[in-house]
Design a protein around this motif. Structure first.
Motif, mmCIF file in Angstrom:
data_model
loop_
_atom_site.group_PDB
_atom_site.id
_atom_site.type_symbol
_atom_site.label_atom_id
_atom_site.label_comp_id
_atom_site.label_asym_id
_atom_site.label_seq_id
_atom_site.Cartn_x
_atom_site.Cartn_y
_atom_site.Cartn_z
ATOM 1 N N GLU A 153 8.469 5.975 17.132
ATOM 2 C CA GLU A 153 7.157 6.575 16.977
ATOM 3 C C GLU A 153 6.999 6.288 15.193
ATOM 4 O OE1 GLU A 153 4.823 7.718 18.719
ATOM 5 O OE2 GLU A 153 5.911 7.172 19.981
ATOM 6 N N GLN A 154 7.917 6.279 14.418
ATOM 7 C CA GLN A 154 7.901 5.816 12.912
ATOM 8 C C GLN A 154 7.535 4.389 13.033
ATOM 9 O OE1 GLN A 154 7.796 7.582 10.058
ATOM 10 N NE2 GLN A 154 7.587 9.355 11.667
ATOM 11 N N SER A 155 8.178 3.621 13.796
ATOM 12 C CA SER A 155 8.184 2.291 13.717
ATOM 13 C C SER A 155 6.774 1.831 14.294
ATOM 14 C CB SER A 155 9.145 1.568 14.748
ATOM 15 O OG SER A 155 10.437 1.561 14.407
ATOM 16 N N ARG A 156 6.044 2.567 15.195
ATOM 17 C CA ARG A 156 4.748 2.223 15.622
ATOM 18 C C ARG A 156 3.796 2.726 14.553
ATOM 19 N NH1 ARG A 156 5.942 4.899 21.245
ATOM 20 N NH2 ARG A 156 6.462 3.058 22.562
ATOM 21 N N LYS A 157 4.042 3.922 13.775
ATOM 22 C CA LYS A 157 2.909 4.141 12.738
ATOM 23 C C LYS A 157 2.949 3.179 11.677
ATOM 24 C CE LYS A 157 3.400 9.156 13.595
ATOM 25 N NZ LYS A 157 3.964 10.444 13.094
ATOM 26 N N ILE A 158 4.217 2.670 11.299
ATOM 27 C CA ILE A 158 4.326 1.557 10.292
ATOM 28 C C ILE A 158 3.693 0.251 10.561
ATOM 29 C CG2 ILE A 158 5.890 0.031 8.976
ATOM 30 C CD1 ILE A 158 7.967 2.767 9.192
ATOM 31 N N GLU A 159 3.992 -0.101 11.772
ATOM 32 C CA GLU A 159 3.365 -1.339 12.178
ATOM 33 C C GLU A 159 1.768 -1.139 12.446
ATOM 34 O OE1 GLU A 159 1.109 -3.420 14.922
ATOM 35 O OE2 GLU A 159 1.717 -1.728 15.986
ATOM 36 N N GLU A 160 1.271 -0.193 12.872
ATOM 37 C CA GLU A 160 -0.184 -0.123 13.106
ATOM 38 C C GLU A 160 -0.921 0.288 11.398
ATOM 39 O OE1 GLU A 160 -0.422 3.731 15.587
ATOM 40 O OE2 GLU A 160 0.327 2.288 17.158
ATOM 41 N N ALA A 161 -0.084 0.847 10.681
ATOM 42 C CA ALA A 161 -0.712 0.872 9.433
ATOM 43 C C ALA A 161 -0.633 -0.272 8.580
ATOM 44 C CB ALA A 161 0.028 2.150 8.478
ATOM 45 N N ALA A 162 -0.006 -1.336 9.039
ATOM 46 C CA ALA A 162 0.278 -2.575 8.236
ATOM 47 C C ALA A 162 -1.241 -3.299 8.447
ATOM 48 C CB ALA A 162 1.429 -3.326 8.826
ATOM 49 N N GLU A 163 -1.550 -3.823 7.175
ATOM 50 C CA GLU A 163 -2.900 -4.670 7.319
ATOM 51 C C GLU A 163 -2.791 -5.984 8.309
ATOM 52 O OE1 GLU A 163 -4.435 -5.491 3.452
ATOM 53 O OE2 GLU A 163 -3.893 -3.353 2.888
ATOM 54 N N SER A 164 -1.671 -6.709 8.110
ATOM 55 C CA SER A 164 -1.509 -7.717 8.955
ATOM 56 C C SER A 164 0.064 -7.830 9.366
ATOM 57 C CB SER A 164 -2.212 -8.999 8.314
ATOM 58 O OG SER A 164 -1.099 -9.465 7.288
ATOM 59 N N LEU A 165 0.056 -8.917 10.248
ATOM 60 C CA LEU A 165 1.599 -9.308 10.560
ATOM 61 C C LEU A 165 2.232 -10.089 9.438
ATOM 62 C CD1 LEU A 165 1.059 -10.765 14.314
ATOM 63 C CD2 LEU A 165 2.124 -8.393 13.386
ATOM 64 N N ASP A 166 1.793 -10.371 8.399
ATOM 65 C CA ASP A 166 1.960 -10.884 6.987
ATOM 66 C C ASP A 166 2.561 -10.199 6.010
ATOM 67 O OD1 ASP A 166 1.456 -13.720 7.944
ATOM 68 O OD2 ASP A 166 -0.421 -13.558 7.469
ATOM 69 N N VAL A 167 2.387 -8.801 6.143
ATOM 70 C CA VAL A 167 3.183 -7.707 5.518
ATOM 71 C C VAL A 167 4.522 -8.353 5.370
ATOM 72 C CG1 VAL A 167 3.580 -5.544 5.176
ATOM 73 C CG2 VAL A 167 1.485 -6.041 5.655
ATOM 74 N N THR A 168 5.161 -8.227 4.124
ATOM 75 C CA THR A 168 6.511 -8.510 3.957
ATOM 76 C C THR A 168 7.167 -7.097 3.399
ATOM 77 O OG1 THR A 168 6.321 -9.374 1.807
ATOM 78 C CG2 THR A 168 6.213 -10.849 3.731
ATOM 79 N N GLY A 169 8.652 -7.072 3.814
ATOM 80 C CA GLY A 169 9.595 -6.353 3.278
ATOM 81 C C GLY A 169 10.797 -7.126 2.920
ATOM 82 N N HIS A 170 11.798 -6.440 2.316
ATOM 83 C CA HIS A 170 13.061 -7.077 1.708
ATOM 84 C C HIS A 170 14.090 -6.656 2.494
ATOM 85 C CE1 HIS A 170 15.601 -9.291 -0.914
ATOM 86 N NE2 HIS A 170 16.245 -8.477 -0.817
ATOM 87 N N GLN A 171 14.929 -7.705 3.263
ATOM 88 C CA GLN A 171 15.973 -7.378 3.938
ATOM 89 C C GLN A 171 17.381 -7.713 3.053
ATOM 90 O OE1 GLN A 171 18.536 -6.347 5.628
ATOM 91 N NE2 GLN A 171 17.578 -6.636 7.579
#
Length: 169
Positions: free
Chosen positions: A111-129
């Motif tokens: 559910e947290q993952s879905r919320k984060i994905e839905e809130a992201a403006e685009s698939l190009d949003v980045t994070g640091h691994q």
């Protein structure tokens, strides 16, 4: 309990396809666990391996948390099953684990993952691994998650068949 699995669209946008295929694979893992007792879910594949259906559910809670919350959302949250950073092995210790605790944790992370994905403006949003020392896009994360679930669902097929002979989908 019977798990409903979404049918991925045959046509559509990239995000809709990624989202639905990811949910399809999430539901597949749940389906592989339907109707089994805690004891069945803890049954190891091939000792000394600790791989079991319950271990896979616990592992995927860690994977969901890591990629969506820790990487994409940059949340400073601990591992689900271990106090040690990046200790993915702790999820495989199911000696006292139960279906309810594992599924509750996994579903909360989904559910947290879905919320984060839905809130992201685009698939190009980045994070640091940090394990890779690289920035990654949400697109890569979703593709990686589909791959991760598909790989582990293959394990789940064999685990379920060894428990009660159920095969398929």
């Amino acid at each position: 309990m019977t798990t409903e699995r979404p049918a991925p669209p045959l046509t559509g946008g990239e995000r809709e396809m990624l989202r639905t295929f990811l949910d399809f694979h999430r539901a597949t893992l749940a389906m592989k666990c339907d109707g089994l007792s805690d004891e069945d879910l803890r049954r190891a594949a091939s000792p000394p391996s600790t791989l079991s259906l319950l271990a896979l559910v616990r592992h995927m809670a860690e994977v969901e948390r890591t990629w969506f919350r820790r990487v994409i959302n940059a949340e400073d949250v601990p591992m689900v099953w271990s106090a040690v950073a990046n200790d993915f092995q702790a999820a495989y210790d199911t000696s006292s684990a139960t279906r309810s605790e594992a599924f509750e944790a996994w579903q909360a992370e989904v559910e947290q993952s879905r919320k984060i994905e839905e809130a992201a403006e685009s698939l190009d949003v980045t994070g640091h691994q940090p394990r890779w020392g690289e920035d990654v896009s949400l697109r890569l994360v979703m593709l990686h998650m589909i791959h991760e679930y598909a790989r582990h669902n293959g394990h789940a097929d064999f685990l379920r068949e060894a428990i009660d002979g159920v095969t398929g989908a």
